[in-house]
Design an enzyme around this catalytic site. Sequence first.
Site, PDB file in Angstrom:
ATOM      1  N   TYR A  54       0.846  -1.190   0.000  1.00 50.23           N
ATOM      2  CA  TYR A  54       0.000   0.000   0.000  1.00 50.23           C
ATOM      3  C   TYR A  54       0.887   1.247   0.000  1.00 50.23           C
ATOM      4  CZ  TYR A  54      -3.866  -3.123   1.322  1.00 50.23           C
ATOM      5  OH  TYR A  54      -4.814  -4.123   1.361  1.00 50.23           O
ATOM      6  N   HIS A 116      -0.800 -12.081   0.830  1.00 52.02           N
ATOM      7  CA  HIS A 116      -1.693 -11.218   0.057  1.00 52.02           C
ATOM      8  C   HIS A 116      -2.263 -11.927  -1.168  1.00 52.02           C
ATOM      9  CE1 HIS A 116      -2.197  -6.579  -0.491  1.00 52.02           C
ATOM     10  NE2 HIS A 116      -3.337  -7.215  -0.642  1.00 52.02           N
ATOM     11  N   PRO A 196     -16.116  -3.592   1.598  1.00 51.00           N
ATOM     12  CA  PRO A 196     -17.537  -3.840   1.868  1.00 51.00           C
ATOM     13  C   PRO A 196     -18.443  -2.707   1.397  1.00 51.00           C
ATOM     14  CG  PRO A 196     -16.449  -3.107   3.865  1.00 51.00           C
ATOM     15  CD  PRO A 196     -15.363  -3.295   2.837  1.00 51.00           C
ATOM     16  N   LEU A 197     -17.851  -1.568   1.052  1.00 49.61           N
ATOM     17  CA  LEU A 197     -18.629  -0.443   0.528  1.00 49.61           C
ATOM     18  C   LEU A 197     -18.392  -0.250  -0.966  1.00 49.61           C
ATOM     19  CD1 LEU A 197     -18.202   2.080   3.489  1.00 49.61           C
ATOM     20  CD2 LEU A 197     -20.050   0.452   3.071  1.00 49.61           C
ATOM     21  N   PHE A 202     -20.962   2.522  -2.426  1.00 46.16           N
ATOM     22  CA  PHE A 202     -21.957   2.614  -1.362  1.00 46.16           C
ATOM     23  C   PHE A 202     -21.566   3.684  -0.353  1.00 46.16           C
ATOM     24  CE2 PHE A 202     -22.411  -1.664  -3.112  1.00 46.16           C
ATOM     25  CZ  PHE A 202     -23.771  -1.707  -3.338  1.00 46.16           C
TER      26      PHE A 202
END
Length: 319
Positions: A54, A116, A196-197, A202
Site C-alpha cells: 500500500y 496477500h 464492503p462499501l 456505497f
Amino acid sequence: MEQRRLGDRSVSAIGLGTMSFGGIFGPTDEAASLACLDAAADAGISHFDTADIYGMGVSERIIGKWGLRDIHLATKCGIVNGPPRTVRNDEAYIRQCLEASLRRLGREHVDLYYIHRRQPEVPVEDLAGTMGRLVEEGKIGGYGLSEVAPSTLRRAHTEHPVAAVQNEFSLWTRLPQLGLIRACKELGVAFVAFSPLGRGMFGREPLTRDFRAGIDFRDSNPRFTEPNFSANLAAIAPFRALCAERGWTVPGAALAWVLAQGDHIIPIPGTRSAEHLRDWRVADLDAADIAEIERLLPAGFAHGDRYGDHQMGFVERYC
C-alpha cells in the site's frame, strides 16, 4: 462497538482498511491519514489492516508513526511490484518482507500476517508451515490468506490453523457466499471482508466518474467504466432511496447487511478521511429489511467484473 472473534482475540466488528493511505484512490497526505487513525480509535475501532504494497510502504510507515499499541494490527506480503507484477510465497521472501514491515511499523510483532496472494507453485502446506514457524517464533500472532478458494483454506488449515481469510465481499460482490464464508464458519476462521462499501459505490453520495487516470485504479476497473458505471449507479439508486426513507446512512446499511451474513464476518471499510467514519453508523436491520435490500440488490446485479483481466492475476477462482 460490537466485538467479534479474530484468532485468539476479540476485535471491533468493523475494522479500518488503510489501502487509501498509499494513494491508490487519489492524492492523500500524512496529516489526514493520522487524523483518520485517531478518529477510528475514538470510534471504538480496534482492528487495523494494512499491507507492504500500500503505497510501497507508505501506509505502514504512517501507522508506525501513529504508534498506538493497544490495537489489533494486520499487514500482508506476497505481491511483488513489477513490471511485471507477480507473487512470491517462499519462506526467505516472506521473512524478508516481515522484517521490513516490522521496521516500518515500529514493532517487534504483528498480530495477524496475511499472504496477500497465493503463489501456485508453492504448495499451500509449505506456506502454512512457514507461517506456523513465524507464529512459534513470536513474530506474528496468527496468519491469514487473501483471495483464496475454500479448498486452499482447508488444506492450509490442516497444516497449521488459519486465523483469518480476507476476500472481497459486499452487496455487489457475493462470490464468498458460494462456499468460502461457510468454510470459514466450519473451521472457526474469521472472514474479513474488504471493500464492503464497493470502493465508494456505497458511499454517502453517488460517485461521479472523475477518477484520475493512472492514479485512481477505478479508472480502469470494469464496474467503474462506461456503460457499466452508469448502469450500476441506476441499479443502486433504489437502495439509496430506501436508506433515505428509513433514516439509514448508505454506508451504515451496506455494512449492516455484511455483518448480518455471519457472526464471524468482520468488514474493513477503507477511508483516508476522518469525516467518512461518521457515515459508518451501522443501521439496525431486521429480517424484513434484509429481505427488501436483497430484493432491490439481488446477487449478481452488478454490471461488469470486480477486476479487469490485468487485475485478476493470482486471484483464486472457484465455483
